[in-house]
Scaffold this motif. Structure first.
Motif: not given
Length: 472
Positions: A203-213
């Motif tokens: 979908a164009g999101y940066d998956p690193r931010y799944m880890m950050s939250v």
């Protein structure tokens, strides 16, 4: 402690409703045999109906529209789906998000408040969407072989809302061993992380931010002592999952360049804080911040919302205009200014702005809603009705539209859909006897093959099971 007490008070009437349902024999629910997609939808509808009666679901049009847009962007990556996904925000300070079979996803305001960008929200939603897509909870419910839907809804609430906080629901509904069978396994969580990572990336999101939250929630445990965030209880082993996601990220050839924060998310967060935070405290903080950053447009926008909430309309108008002067092409501010005009009895100015916004985005849910209101106020039924129908098709979770659709169909003497939508409106307003009256009336006007007939019949069945009585 106070948070648990607050939840218990909210859950007490929820428990009562479940006990009413339990008065009926299991056969009344048709809940035997394997768990089909249709039964899964029924369970999701039951849970959502009960939850919304007693939990404060955010109804603000912009906030509801925004989370739906992010969620649907992720759902599009899955391909054809048997469920119509719906996304809701619950006004609750705890860190939690959960998915219910049938396509229902809920996120608490407390969890959203620790997020700093849309990618984090997308990561959480992608994880919850995957639980539904892979039918993790449905498979566990099927194995548990519950006797009736009431027991199952109680079990879902106990697991998804967080252990002790949901203890009142367990009374008389199910045993602890059955509850344990509903909890996600390590494999479920790993699959939800892995596929959620995939959907977010597509979908164009940066998956690193799944880890950050996830890291933020894990850190919060150390600040809150024994009061572990609900998400850590309902989605365990977060630390090891973060490591797994880090390894997964390393295998992808992704662009590591930091991207700017989506401005829409900034306004989403600012609006949530302004509408559901402490207005006096926020006003003081914003005025201090603006003294150092006078050209900060989101702060000006938030200040306008705060003044409006406090009833100071002249200062609200001034703050809106100051924000728009600094960013004249900002559609979010224009939309809010248009709403302000509508609420200030300046419909012509509001209509001009809403039409301009819809020319740029014909699926702008908030503009569709308010332009429909303006046309409805002018009794332009044939122009207003398709706007509300289009909005309802785009986002079924946009519940503010129910009353308008009911009233407009009534104006056109189409009494079947009129009573159906008025029933939905009464149900959301927690006026269950009136809801049952309207659903029954809808069935007297709707043929068995007509649109809304089956939905109205299902609503009557649910409300009668809850022993709701219509006043004479």
């Amino acid at each position: 402690m106070m948070q648990s007490m607050r939840r218990s008070r909210l859950l007490a009437p929820f428990t009562l409703m479940l006990c009413w349902v339990l008065a009926f024999p299991p056969a009344a629910f048709g809940f035997f045999g394997s768990l089909t997609i249709e039964k899964e939808k029924q369970i999701g509808e039951e849970f959502c109906l009960q939850l919304q009666q007693y939990y404060p679901v955010v109804r603000d049009p912009f906030l509801a529209s925004y989370i739906n847009a992010v969620g649907q962007k992720l759902v599009q990556q899955l391909g054809s789906q048997p469920f119509q996904f719906r996304f809701f925000i619950i006004e609750d300070p705890s860190y939690n998000a959960f998915a219910v079979p049938g396509g229902y996803v809920f996120v608490n305001t407390g969890l959203i408040r620790i997020m700093e960008r849309e990618d984090e929200l997308a990561g959480v939603l992608a994880h919850e969407i995957t639980h539904i897509h892979q039918r993790h909870m449905a498979k566990r419910m099927d194995k548990a072989k519950f006797g009736n839907i009431a027991a199952l809804v109680g079990g879902l609430a106990a697991v998804l809302l967080g252990g002790a906080a949901a203890a009142p629901i367990l009374a008389g509904t199910m045993a602890g061993a059955e509850t344990a069978m509903l909890k996600y396994s390590r494999d479920d969580e790993r699959e939800a992380d892995t596929l959620g990572f995939k959907w977010a990336t597509k979908a164009g999101y940066d998956p690193r931010y799944m880890m950050s939250v996830f890291r933020k929630m894990a850190r919060q445990r150390w600040f809150e002592g024994s009061d572990i965030p609900v998400y850590l209880k309902t989605h365990p082993e977060l630390e090891s999952r973060i490591v797994d996601l880090s390894h997964l990220y390393a295998t992808y050839e992704l662009n590591h360049q930091e991207r700017p924060i989506n401005p829409a998310f900034t306004y989403f967060r600012q609006r949530m804080e302004a509408l559901y935070g402490n207005p006096q405290r926020m006003k003081r903080e914003l005025l201090i911040r603006l003294s150092h950053e006078p050209d900060n447009v989101p702060y000006r926008y938030s200040l306008a919302l705060i003044y409006k909430r406090l009833g100071d309309r002249s200062k609200a108008a001034e703050a809106y205009q100051q924000a728009l002067n600094r960013d004249p092409y900002n559609d979010m501010i224009k939309r809010d200014l248009a709403i302000f005009y509508y609420e200030s009895n300046r419909p012509q100015e509001a209509q001009t702005l809403f039409k301009e916004l819809l020319q740029r985005n014909s699926r702008d849910e908030v503009s569709l809603y308010y332009l429909g209101l303006i046309l409805q106020d002018r009794r332009q039924v044939d122009e207003a009705l398709p706007l509300f129908e289009k909005l309802h098709g785009i986002n079924p979770a946009f519940t503010e539209v129910y009353y308008n659709l009911g009233a407009l169909y009534g104006e056109k003497q189409r009494l079947g859909p009129a009573h159906y939508y008025l029933g939905l409106h009464s149900r959301m307003a927690k006026d269950l006897p009136t809801a049952l009256f309207h659903f029954r009336k809808a069935l007297t006007y709707l043929g068995a093959q007509e649109k809304y007939h089956d939905e109205a019949q299902a609503e009557v069945f649910r409300l009668e099971r809850m022993r709701v009585r219509v006043s004479n």
